[in-house]
Design a protein around this motif. Structure first.
Motif, PDB file in Angstrom:
ATOM      1  N   UNK A 236       0.826  -1.212   0.000  1.00 14.93           N
ATOM      2  CA  UNK A 236       0.000   0.000   0.000  1.00 14.93           C
ATOM      3  C   UNK A 236       0.858   1.259   0.000  1.00 14.93           C
ATOM      4  N   UNK A 237       2.079   1.148   0.528  1.00 15.13           N
ATOM      5  CA  UNK A 237       2.997   2.296   0.534  1.00 15.13           C
ATOM      6  C   UNK A 237       3.863   2.345  -0.722  1.00 15.13           C
ATOM      7  N   UNK A 238       3.699   1.397  -1.639  1.00 14.41           N
ATOM      8  CA  UNK A 238       4.433   1.394  -2.918  1.00 14.41           C
ATOM      9  C   UNK A 238       3.473   0.983  -4.030  1.00 14.41           C
ATOM     10  N   UNK A 239       2.433   1.782  -4.256  1.00 17.50           N
ATOM     11  CA  UNK A 239       1.357   1.350  -5.161  1.00 17.50           C
ATOM     12  C   UNK A 239       1.787   1.176  -6.602  1.00 17.50           C
ATOM     13  N   UNK A 240       2.874   1.835  -7.022  1.00 13.56           N
ATOM     14  CA  UNK A 240       3.303   1.752  -8.406  1.00 13.56           C
ATOM     15  C   UNK A 240       4.432   0.777  -8.651  1.00 13.56           C
ATOM     16  N   UNK A 241       4.599  -0.195  -7.784  1.00 13.36           N
ATOM     17  CA  UNK A 241       5.670  -1.169  -7.974  1.00 13.36           C
ATOM     18  C   UNK A 241       5.526  -1.850  -9.338  1.00 13.36           C
ATOM     19  N   UNK A 242       6.649  -2.087 -10.011  1.00 13.75           N
ATOM     20  CA  UNK A 242       6.600  -2.641 -11.363  1.00 13.75           C
ATOM     21  C   UNK A 242       6.052  -4.066 -11.396  1.00 13.75           C
ATOM     22  N   UNK A 360       9.475   1.349 -31.687  1.00 14.86           N
ATOM     23  CA  UNK A 360       8.829   0.602 -30.621  1.00 14.86           C
ATOM     24  C   UNK A 360       7.500   1.210 -30.208  1.00 14.86           C
ATOM     25  N   UNK A 361       7.052   0.806 -29.015  1.00 17.75           N
ATOM     26  CA  UNK A 361       5.834   1.363 -28.421  1.00 17.75           C
ATOM     27  C   UNK A 361       6.213   2.078 -27.128  1.00 17.75           C
ATOM     28  N   UNK A 362       5.543   3.194 -26.864  1.00 16.62           N
ATOM     29  CA  UNK A 362       5.678   3.799 -25.549  1.00 16.62           C
ATOM     30  C   UNK A 362       5.225   2.775 -24.511  1.00 16.62           C
ATOM     31  N   UNK A 363       6.038   2.569 -23.481  1.00 16.36           N
ATOM     32  CA  UNK A 363       5.672   1.576 -22.479  1.00 16.36           C
ATOM     33  C   UNK A 363       4.685   2.117 -21.455  1.00 16.36           C
ATOM     34  N   UNK A 373       7.000   8.194 -17.425  1.00 18.55           N
ATOM     35  CA  UNK A 373       7.947   7.169 -16.942  1.00 18.55           C
ATOM     36  C   UNK A 373       7.918   7.086 -15.421  1.00 18.55           C
ATOM     37  N   UNK A 374       6.731   7.036 -14.847  1.00 18.64           N
ATOM     38  CA  UNK A 374       6.636   6.943 -13.393  1.00 18.64           C
ATOM     39  C   UNK A 374       6.844   5.517 -12.895  1.00 18.64           C
ATOM     40  N   UNK A 375       6.411   4.541 -13.668  1.00 15.54           N
ATOM     41  CA  UNK A 375       6.567   3.130 -13.305  1.00 15.54           C
ATOM     42  C   UNK A 375       7.639   2.473 -14.172  1.00 15.54           C
ATOM     43  N   UNK A 376       7.536   2.653 -15.483  1.00 11.79           N
ATOM     44  CA  UNK A 376       8.480   2.049 -16.423  1.00 11.79           C
ATOM     45  C   UNK A 376       9.293   3.126 -17.113  1.00 11.79           C
TER      46      UNK A 376
END
Length: 411
Positions: A236-242, A360-363, A373-376
């Protein structure tokens, strides 16, 4: 209703052009020491070492490309296999590290995870089907590691990770690794004909979807204790974990929908009815709760347990899995609404994700569908995008085995 897009010559031609463009972009990830590393937004190798999950995926991608007659793809698949046999493998204790050490020795973090090792199986299975040198032996070793280390003999489910010497098992279980074990087991069944892996895939899917997800109001739980109790507040304290984000991940609902249809096809007449029913339900809920729920097109990354968006960024892999789920369910059922979604999401991908300027594609996109690029960071690999442009044109089932046994489908 006119013909399915996947059957139209113009759509197939567009998919083929995009396939070749993606393959050219991803080739730069091949590193001199063996294996593949992550690419930046311009398609240049980053400063990091070869990573096993990327290398396994690239072995899979370029093996499919070789089976589809793309010149040079076989050599790139071999380069990935060299990395899996070399700098990424623990020659002393067995199994595969997450990444290579800079000096070719043991990396600082020598953890071995089911998620990473599942992609070794996937890459080796596809390379075996493609007839690449040494792939069959690599597949046999990778399956042995999964069977003896990661499959819990008491539950038949996956154990998450171990230290280098297999002494300590992590006190955590994850649905993400379980899902990719199912994918890897289906690929292994298609390549080897050993139906034990298909049956193990069914067992994992039945628990994670038909039991755990159904028992959680059809909101897929991602995180569990070692005895498989749901951990709803994990990270919950790291909601954007990859790899282990908080809450439920909409893209996994769609990915599971596709895999359940593929599992049904692998089982044939003996397939339980819940596979298709659960795939339908996951698809419908992903659309209801994940697509354009905050004022703009795109799937949000994660939801909380009241179906509210947590991480609102749009990940390319979710759109790719949406296309694949719509294609699989549309082919399986013939129902036109899946075709409508298939077209809608390809329009979204072409408009927002395909990067014609830098390749490529934007990830990742922000909630307004601008690159972010907040997560990837960058464009690490091709796996999701490549499958999106290839699998809709193939019969259901493990792609490499289908291409090997029915080469006319590569046309």
């Amino acid at each position: 209703m006119d013909s399915r897009w996947a059957e139209l010559a113009g759509h197939r031609a567009w998919l083929r052009r995009e396939e070749l463009r993606l393959l050219d972009f991803g080739a730069a990830g091949a590193l001199p020491g063996g294996g593949f590393g992550a690419l930046d937004a311009d398609g240049r190798p980053g400063p990091g070492p070869a990573e096993t999950w990327i290398t396994g995926r690239m072995a899979h991608v370029y093996s499919l490309a070789h089976l589809r007659g793309v010149p040079g793809a076989g050599a790139l698949a071999d380069h990935a296999l060299d990395g899996l046999r070399g700098v990424l493998r623990d020659a002393e204790h067995g199994g595969w590290y997450a990444q290579a050490a800079p000096d070719g020795g043991v990396p600082g973090d020598a953890t071995k995870s089911a998620y990473v090792n599942a992609f070794v199986v996937l890459g080796a299975a596809s390379a075996t089907a493609a007839g690449r040198p040494g792939a069959e032996q690599l597949l046999a070793e990778a399956l042995s590691v999964i069977e003896t280390r990661f499959l819990d003999p008491e539950t038949g489910l996956g154990r998450e990770s171990f230290d280098r010497t297999w002494t300590t098992c992590e006190d955590y279980r994850g649905a993400n690794s379980g899902m990719h074990l199912v994918e890897a087991f289906l690929a292994a069944t298609g390549t080897t004909g050993d139906t034990r892996w298909r049956d193990r895939a069914l067992h994992i899917a039945e628990f994670l979807v038909h039991t755990a997800t159904a028992g959680n109001g059809w909101r897929l739980p991602e995180h569990f204790t070692a005895d498989w109790r749901v951990l709803p507040e994990y990270n919950a304290d790291a909601p954007g974990d990859r790899f282990r984000p908080y809450g439920t991940t909409v893209g996994h609902w769609l990915e599971w929908a596709r895999l359940l249809v593929e599992l049904e096809a692998a089982l044939g007449d003996g397939a339980p009815e819940w596979l298709l029913a659960d795939a339908r339900r996951l698809f419908d809920l992903a659309v209801e709760h994940g697509w354009a729920v905050d004022g703009a097109d795109g799937f949000v990354y994660t939801l909380d347990w009241r179906d509210r968006p947590v991480v609102r960024e749009r990940m390319h892999w979710v759109a790719a899995e949406a296309v694949l789920a719509a294609a699989a369910l549309g082919r399986r059922t013939g129902e036109p609404h899946y075709e409508r979604w298939y077209r809608t999401w390809w329009d979204y991908i072409r408009l927002h994700l395909v990067d014609l300027e830098r390749g490529g594609w934007h990830h990742e996109l922000d909630p307004a569908n601008a690159p972010s690029s907040t997560v990837w960071q960058g464009k690490p690999d091709l796996y999701h995008a490549y499958q999106a442009v290839v699998l809709p044109t193939l019969p259901p089932g493990p792609a490499a085995a289908r291409l090997r046994d029915h080469p006319e489908t590569a046309a």
